[in-house]
Design an enzyme around this catalytic site. Structure first.
Site, PDB file in Angstrom:
ATOM      1  N   CYS A   2      -5.529  -6.466  -2.730  1.00  8.74           N
ATOM      2  CA  CYS A   2      -6.386  -7.180  -3.522  1.00  8.74           C
ATOM      3  C   CYS A   2      -7.881  -6.854  -3.759  1.00  8.74           C
ATOM      4  O   CYS A   2      -8.262  -6.421  -2.895  1.00  8.74           O
ATOM      5  CB  CYS A   2      -6.427  -8.685  -3.064  1.00  8.74           C
ATOM      6  SG  CYS A   2      -4.830  -9.427  -2.710  1.00  8.74           S
ATOM      7  N   ARG A  27      -6.915   0.481  -6.259  1.00 10.67           N
ATOM      8  CA  ARG A  27      -6.377  -0.044  -4.996  1.00 10.67           C
ATOM      9  C   ARG A  27      -4.924  -0.660  -5.017  1.00 10.67           C
ATOM     10  O   ARG A  27      -4.307  -0.941  -3.790  1.00 10.67           O
ATOM     11  CB  ARG A  27      -7.215  -1.357  -4.600  1.00 10.67           C
ATOM     12  CG  ARG A  27      -8.933  -0.769  -4.199  1.00 10.67           C
ATOM     13  CD  ARG A  27      -9.715  -1.991  -4.075  1.00 10.67           C
ATOM     14  NE  ARG A  27      -9.476  -2.615  -2.735  1.00 10.67           N
ATOM     15  CZ  ARG A  27     -10.013  -2.094  -1.379  1.00 10.67           C
ATOM     16  NH1 ARG A  27     -10.816  -1.390  -1.539  1.00 10.67           N
ATOM     17  NH2 ARG A  27      -9.781  -2.795  -0.314  1.00 10.67           N
ATOM     18  N   TRP A  74      -2.674  -8.702  -4.965  1.00 12.88           N
ATOM     19  CA  TRP A  74      -1.443  -7.978  -4.597  1.00 12.88           C
ATOM     20  C   TRP A  74      -0.531  -9.096  -4.043  1.00 12.88           C
ATOM     21  O   TRP A  74      -0.996  -9.404  -2.838  1.00 12.88           O
ATOM     22  CB  TRP A  74      -1.778  -6.698  -3.708  1.00 12.88           C
ATOM     23  CG  TRP A  74      -0.915  -5.689  -3.262  1.00 12.88           C
ATOM     24  CD1 TRP A  74      -0.565  -4.622  -4.179  1.00 12.88           C
ATOM     25  CD2 TRP A  74      -0.091  -5.781  -2.246  1.00 12.88           C
ATOM     26  NE1 TRP A  74       0.646  -3.857  -3.536  1.00 12.88           N
ATOM     27  CE2 TRP A  74       0.838  -4.642  -2.233  1.00 12.88           C
ATOM     28  CE3 TRP A  74       0.225  -6.411  -1.132  1.00 12.88           C
ATOM     29  CZ2 TRP A  74       1.898  -4.169  -1.390  1.00 12.88           C
ATOM     30  CZ3 TRP A  74       1.083  -6.102   0.007  1.00 12.88           C
ATOM     31  CH2 TRP A  74       1.752  -5.035  -0.086  1.00 12.88           C
ATOM     32  N   ASN A 100      -8.882 -12.625  -0.479  1.00 14.48           N
ATOM     33  CA  ASN A 100      -8.189 -11.552   0.081  1.00 14.48           C
ATOM     34  C   ASN A 100      -7.650 -11.755   1.293  1.00 14.48           C
ATOM     35  O   ASN A 100      -8.478 -12.109   2.108  1.00 14.48           O
ATOM     36  CB  ASN A 100      -8.824 -10.003  -0.149  1.00 14.48           C
ATOM     37  CG  ASN A 100      -9.043  -9.564  -1.293  1.00 14.48           C
ATOM     38  OD1 ASN A 100      -8.530 -10.163  -2.507  1.00 14.48           O
ATOM     39  ND2 ASN A 100      -9.938  -8.637  -1.407  1.00 14.48           N
ATOM     40  N   GLY A 101      -6.560 -11.284   1.852  1.00 14.96           N
ATOM     41  CA  GLY A 101      -5.865 -11.662   3.290  1.00 14.96           C
ATOM     42  C   GLY A 101      -4.742 -12.514   3.056  1.00 14.96           C
ATOM     43  O   GLY A 101      -4.326 -13.067   2.179  1.00 14.96           O
ATOM     44  N   GLU A 489       3.884  15.594   4.690  1.00 12.53           N
ATOM     45  CA  GLU A 489       2.865  15.373   3.629  1.00 12.53           C
ATOM     46  C   GLU A 489       3.516  15.460   2.159  1.00 12.53           C
ATOM     47  O   GLU A 489       3.197  14.793   1.126  1.00 12.53           O
ATOM     48  CB  GLU A 489       1.516  16.037   3.923  1.00 12.53           C
ATOM     49  CG  GLU A 489       0.602  15.808   2.923  1.00 12.53           C
ATOM     50  CD  GLU A 489       0.001  14.329   2.682  1.00 12.53           C
ATOM     51  OE1 GLU A 489       0.410  13.687   3.389  1.00 12.53           O
ATOM     52  OE2 GLU A 489      -0.608  14.068   1.490  1.00 12.53           O
ATOM     53  N   LYS A 493       3.934  12.901  -0.632  1.00 10.09           N
ATOM     54  CA  LYS A 493       3.278  12.903  -2.075  1.00 10.09           C
ATOM     55  C   LYS A 493       4.414  12.917  -3.242  1.00 10.09           C
ATOM     56  O   LYS A 493       4.075  12.113  -4.068  1.00 10.09           O
ATOM     57  CB  LYS A 493       2.527  14.394  -2.031  1.00 10.09           C
ATOM     58  CG  LYS A 493       1.366  14.615  -1.457  1.00 10.09           C
ATOM     59  CD  LYS A 493       0.119  13.648  -1.974  1.00 10.09           C
ATOM     60  CE  LYS A 493       0.059  12.423  -1.216  1.00 10.09           C
ATOM     61  NZ  LYS A 493      -0.804  12.286  -0.273  1.00 10.09           N
ATOM     62  N   GLU A 496       5.940   8.971  -3.289  1.00 13.91           N
ATOM     63  CA  GLU A 496       4.909   8.043  -3.540  1.00 13.91           C
ATOM     64  C   GLU A 496       4.648   8.089  -5.185  1.00 13.91           C
ATOM     65  O   GLU A 496       4.345   7.092  -5.725  1.00 13.91           O
ATOM     66  CB  GLU A 496       3.766   7.894  -2.707  1.00 13.91           C
ATOM     67  CG  GLU A 496       2.627   8.924  -2.910  1.00 13.91           C
ATOM     68  CD  GLU A 496       1.603   8.757  -1.932  1.00 13.91           C
ATOM     69  OE1 GLU A 496       1.099   7.659  -1.538  1.00 13.91           O
ATOM     70  OE2 GLU A 496       1.020   9.945  -1.310  1.00 13.91           O
ATOM     71  N   HIS A 512      20.294  19.668  12.373  1.00 14.46           N
ATOM     72  CA  HIS A 512      20.851  18.609  13.328  1.00 14.46           C
ATOM     73  C   HIS A 512      21.128  17.380  12.350  1.00 14.46           C
ATOM     74  O   HIS A 512      20.938  16.184  13.003  1.00 14.46           O
ATOM     75  CB  HIS A 512      19.713  18.319  14.300  1.00 14.46           C
ATOM     76  CG  HIS A 512      19.701  19.473  15.204  1.00 14.46           C
ATOM     77  ND1 HIS A 512      20.520  19.904  16.161  1.00 14.46           N
ATOM     78  CD2 HIS A 512      18.575  20.418  15.196  1.00 14.46           C
ATOM     79  CE1 HIS A 512      20.281  20.811  16.751  1.00 14.46           C
ATOM     80  NE2 HIS A 512      18.939  21.258  16.286  1.00 14.46           N
ATOM     81  N   LYS A 611      -4.108   1.755  -2.690  1.00  9.95           N
ATOM     82  CA  LYS A 611      -4.900   2.571  -1.873  1.00  9.95           C
ATOM     83  C   LYS A 611      -5.274   2.410  -0.691  1.00  9.95           C
ATOM     84  O   LYS A 611      -5.415   3.203   0.294  1.00  9.95           O
ATOM     85  CB  LYS A 611      -6.273   2.620  -2.827  1.00  9.95           C
ATOM     86  CG  LYS A 611      -7.188   3.819  -2.245  1.00  9.95           C
ATOM     87  CD  LYS A 611      -6.539   5.174  -2.529  1.00  9.95           C
ATOM     88  CE  LYS A 611      -7.454   6.118  -1.872  1.00  9.95           C
ATOM     89  NZ  LYS A 611      -6.664   7.443  -1.700  1.00  9.95           N
TER      90      LYS A 611
END
Ligand code: F6R
Length: 616
Positions: A2, A27, A74, A100-101, A489, A493, A496, A512, A611
């Protein structure tokens, strides 16, 4: 997560707030709202969806007030609907709130408020908090020593369990904002005849570069010409005004299509910034200004522990490899989200590090606080100056790469790798590494930006590969030693931003289990470097080829790949072990970026992602 923007000043608030909300879009959010106080009324517009949607709706309403606030939400409590978006106005119409929270005890508060006649139109914990504020505000006597408004916020927050960054407006105090934080970042902007508040500097830096970072447990009272801060326990706070060192143009596209693209291409300069001033005068080791621990104390450490999340954890894993390889000191890495709960036994002479681009990731912050509670010193490797992690750490190393706006971390990651390299050099030179090996190491790190430039010149070649591979639904990324975290990584990338399923593995581990995935439908990206692992990686590639899998090889220039083994080859320069992970990252960033563009994904705002993840 948020985003918050609040404004009291001489200009019309709504356009400034909408502009601030756009700067917070990166964000991650799913709905947005803006509200101003004008003609003795709160005028509110809120919508599920993008800020652009909100802007269209806001254009239909006359928003002329000079005081107001806006929010990007969010969803945590309650679905993505217009009603659940913020701001929320209390049922008596007196208080407006953005938050926010997460308010953990909102159910019991709601029960209490229902008995007092308050009504609810949303499913959010925020609306409950707004009504509780209204309840306390209505009961608040006029008090000569403190504003009624601040006092009511203080009393309300004493009943709250959970986390919050809030901005509150009261209908009968139109030119005032009250804002408070616990676990959710808030920054005050001190302008000329105007005051602002935001959850992120980028929302207000176009108006002022003078900022105050609010601490947990603090409440600020803002008017256009003044601000004051007190604690939850009503203690006075002497605020420190900081200067933001970057300007709004650093957070603009400047001709690029996406922030991710811009930030990929900015990496040579970002690496130069991250290493500036970080070499000793004799050129044989690293030099850090803000560790706040003496070289002797550092030398005494028997172990290092690193905690982080996501991409930053991959940077920690490379750092682990480099420190163990060059300094021969044991290192442990853990997901911050696991460390905070698993009560891991730690050795006494352990130095704790957290890595976080934003410095606000809640799990990393909690891991750091847990380590500090146990009596360990914690150093932070962090990009955002003034972030909560930076301020609570005992010391640390700033990445100095400027604002990273793209949700997918790129320049922050490679600068974390560089700092990992500097750190391993610093520790190694305190132990067995010789002066001349140190000089060589320094020279190698200094060469990293040029090597990255060389790889960036292959962007068109990589774009061509991306076009051919965008049709696949699964991909494997395989590497060994320090390139295994780069495989992780690469997979992160790709998934996402393109939503293609991808996994990273140590190349030999493939046998394996993951090898069962291999078919013509599942290509594999291999990192191949010359040296001890070369033949072993080639063997793994042969095993994939034998099962019909297509191969993209990211190989250093002296690798002689058997003819026909790789379907696509991206050559990267031969370089020092501390630089190789940085250089090998660039092709997978470009590959993921161009695949996502080919698939017409929303590269800078991928679905469901934020973000900086400030809720658990
Ligand atoms: C992926 C990405 C995330 C972050 C993670 C930690 O591209 O950006 O995985 O790395 O959320 O964020 P920070 O570094 O801000 O703590």
């Amino acid at each position: 997560m948020c985003g918050i923007v609040g404004y009291v000043g001489k200009l019309k608030a709504a356009p400034l707030i909408l502009e601030g909300l756009k700067r917070l879009e990166y964000r991650g959010y799913d709905s947005a709202g803006v509200m101003v106080c004008q003609d003795g009324k709160f005028v509110l517009v809120k919508k599920a969806g993008r800020v652009a949607n909100l802007e269209k709706e806001a254009a239909k309403v006359r928003l002329t007030g000079h005081f107001g606030m806006g929010h990007t939400r969010w969803a945590t409590h309650g679905g993505v609907t217009d009603a659940n978006a913020h701001p929320h106005i209390s049922s008596d119409g007196q208080i407006a709130l953005i938050h926010n929270g997460v308010i953990e005890n909102y159910i019991s508060m709601k029960k209490f408020l229902l008995t007092k006649g308050y009504q609810f139109v949303s499913e959010t914990d925020t609306e409950v908090l707004g009504n509780l504020l209204a309840y306390h505000y209505a009961k608040e006597p006029a008090n000569a020593e403190e504003s009624r408004f601040v006092s009511a916020v203080r009393k309300t927050l004493l009943h709250v369990e959970g986390t919050y960054g809030i901005v509150v407006m009261a209908l009968d105090a139109p030119g005032e904002l009250v804002t408070a934080r616990k676990g959710s970042p808030l920054i005050l902007g001190i302008g000329d005849g105007e005051s602002l508040v935001a959850s992120d500097v980028s929302a207000i830096v176009s108006r002022t570069q003078s900022v105050v970072y609010l601490n947990d447990g603090e409440i600020a009272h803002l008017t256009p010409s003044s601000f004051s801060i007190t604690t939850l326990a009503a203690g006075e706070v002497s605020p420190v005004i900081d200067k933001v060192t970057w300007s709004i143009t650093d957070a603009e596209l400047n001709g690029y299509t996406h922030f991710m693209e811009k930030e990929i291409f900015e990496q040579p300069a970002a690496l130069e910034n991250a290493m500036r001033g970080r070499f000793s005068e004799d050129g044989s080791t690293a030099n850090f200004g803000g560790l706040n621990i003496t070289p002797a104390e550092f030398r005494n450490m028997d172990r290092f522990m690193f905690c982080a999340c996501g991409t930053a954890l991959h940077a920690c894993m490379v750092t682990e490899h480099l420190i163990e390889r060059f300094a021969r000191v044991p290192v442990e890495c853990d997901y911050a989200s696991e460390f905070r709960y698993r009560n891991m036994p730690l050795f006494s002479n352990t130095l704790f590090f957290v890595m976080s681009q934003s410095g606000e990731t809640i799990d990393t912050l909690a891991a750091m606080r847990e380590a500090k509670r146990k009596g360990y010193k914690v150093l932070a490797i962090n990009n955002v100056v003034g972030s909560t992690i930076a301020r609570e750490a005992d010391g640390g190393i700033y990445q100095h790469v400027g604002p990273e706006v793209g949700v997918a971390s790129t320049k922050a990651f490679t600068s974390q790798l560089l700092i990992g390299g500097l750190l391993s050099l610093y520790i190694a030179r305190m132990r067995d590494m010789s002066f001349s090996d140190g000089v060589q190491f320094v020279q190698a790190l200094k060469g990293a930006p040029d090597h990255v430039r060389t790889v960036l010149m292959q962007a068109e070649h990589i774009k061509g590969i991306a076009k051919r591979y965008a049709k696949y639904r699964d991909m494997l990324f395989l590497g060994r030693l320090s390139l295994f975290p780069i495989a992780l990584e690469g997979a992160l990338k790709l998934k996402e931003i393109s939503y293609i399923h991808a996994e990273g593995y140590p190349a030999a581990e493939m046998k394996h289990g993951p090898i069962a995935l291999i078919s013509e439908e599942c290509p594999a990206v291999f990192f191949v470097s010359s040296g001890e692992m070369f033949h072993k990686v080639i063997n793994s590639m042969q095993e994939i080829k034998a099962r019909g899998g297509r191969i993209i090889a990211i190989a250093t220039e002296s690798c002689q790949l058997p003819d026909g083994l790789a379907d696509e080859v991206i050559i990267i320069p031969e370089c020092h072990e501390a630089v190789l992970p940085i250089v090998a990252t660039i092709p997978v960033q470009l590959l993921s970026y161009y695949i996502a563009v080919e698939l017409k994904r929303d590269v800078d705002k991928p679905r469901n992602l934020a973000k900086s993840v400030t809720v658990e």
